[in-house]
Design a protein around this motif. Sequence first.
Motif, short mmCIF file in Angstrom:
data_model
loop_
_atom_site.label_atom_id
_atom_site.label_comp_id
_atom_site.label_asym_id
_atom_site.label_seq_id
_atom_site.Cartn_x
_atom_site.Cartn_y
_atom_site.Cartn_z
N GLN A 39 0.84 -1.21 0.00
CA GLN A 39 0.00 0.00 0.00
C GLN A 39 0.87 1.26 0.00
N MET A 40 2.01 1.21 0.71
CA MET A 40 2.94 2.34 0.69
C MET A 40 3.52 2.54 -0.71
N ARG A 41 3.89 1.44 -1.38
CA ARG A 41 4.44 1.55 -2.74
C ARG A 41 3.39 2.14 -3.69
N LEU A 42 2.13 1.73 -3.54
CA LEU A 42 1.06 2.29 -4.36
C LEU A 42 0.85 3.77 -4.08
N ALA A 43 0.93 4.16 -2.82
CA ALA A 43 0.80 5.58 -2.46
C ALA A 43 1.95 6.39 -3.05
N ASP A 44 3.16 5.82 -2.99
CA ASP A 44 4.32 6.50 -3.59
C ASP A 44 4.14 6.63 -5.10
N GLN A 45 3.59 5.60 -5.72
CA GLN A 45 3.33 5.65 -7.16
C GLN A 45 2.30 6.75 -7.47
N ALA A 46 1.23 6.81 -6.70
CA ALA A 46 0.19 7.82 -6.91
C ALA A 46 0.73 9.23 -6.73
N ALA A 47 1.72 9.38 -5.84
CA ALA A 47 2.32 10.69 -5.58
C ALA A 47 3.44 11.03 -6.57
N GLY A 48 3.72 10.12 -7.50
CA GLY A 48 4.76 10.37 -8.49
C GLY A 48 6.17 10.13 -7.98
N LYS A 49 6.31 9.46 -6.84
CA LYS A 49 7.62 9.19 -6.26
C LYS A 49 8.21 7.86 -6.70
N ALA A 50 7.37 6.98 -7.25
CA ALA A 50 7.83 5.64 -7.59
C ALA A 50 7.06 5.10 -8.78
N VAL A 51 7.66 4.11 -9.41
CA VAL A 51 6.98 3.30 -10.42
C VAL A 51 6.90 1.91 -9.81
N ALA A 52 5.69 1.48 -9.49
CA ALA A 52 5.47 0.18 -8.87
C ALA A 52 5.02 -0.80 -9.95
N LEU A 53 5.77 -1.87 -10.11
CA LEU A 53 5.52 -2.84 -11.18
C LEU A 53 5.14 -4.20 -10.62
N VAL A 54 4.30 -4.90 -11.36
CA VAL A 54 3.89 -6.25 -11.01
C VAL A 54 4.12 -7.14 -12.22
N ALA A 55 4.51 -8.38 -11.93
CA ALA A 55 4.60 -9.39 -12.98
C ALA A 55 3.45 -10.36 -12.80
N GLU A 56 2.81 -10.67 -13.90
CA GLU A 56 1.84 -11.75 -13.93
C GLU A 56 2.45 -12.90 -14.71
N TYR A 57 2.17 -14.12 -14.26
CA TYR A 57 2.59 -15.29 -15.01
C TYR A 57 1.33 -16.11 -15.29
N GLN A 58 1.01 -16.27 -16.54
CA GLN A 58 -0.18 -16.99 -16.97
C GLN A 58 -1.42 -16.49 -16.22
#
Length: 175
Positions: A39-58
């Motif tokens: 949730q902190m990483r998502l908040a940082d992303q929303a604030a423009g401080k971070a790019v939060a990435l996820v990998a999906e496999y199948q």
Amino acid sequence: MIYYNRDGIMIRDMQIEDAQAITDGEIAQGWSATIDKYQMRLADQAAGKAVALVAEYQGNVAGYIHVYPDAATGPFGGQGYPEIVDFGVLEKYRRHGIGGKLMDVAEQVASRYGDVVYLGVGLHFGYGSAQRMYVKRGYVPDGSGVWYQDQVCGQYAPCCNDDELVLYFSKKLLS
């Protein structure tokens, strides 16, 4: 945004529902995980401080990585260099190339902000595969020594070989 989508692997921006999926996956493999970190990483992303990435496999959430374009901590903190933070692939999805693709995309993102990227890696055995991966990818120790709890650990200073004990590495990115 989707950064990569091939061979059953998709790398995309993290969404709110991914935080719970990652937390559940980590708990299922015996880790002491909470949703707060994501949730902190998502908040940082929303604030423009971070790019939060996820990998999906199948179609399943399998891993994550975060890029902080102008990181405030570590040996390059406050100097305008991007930092890769909190990289992981859930155990049941390892050995499918997901970690390598996450790193490829994170480095591509980082290259938008600087020509050097850095990261910290833990020193205990749980980080062994990450340590090897970073060296194979061209990362080298930055020379600042071991860090503990976000500061240089002085010679003979007490510390604990936990997740807070790290060695920083950097890499020159190709243009």
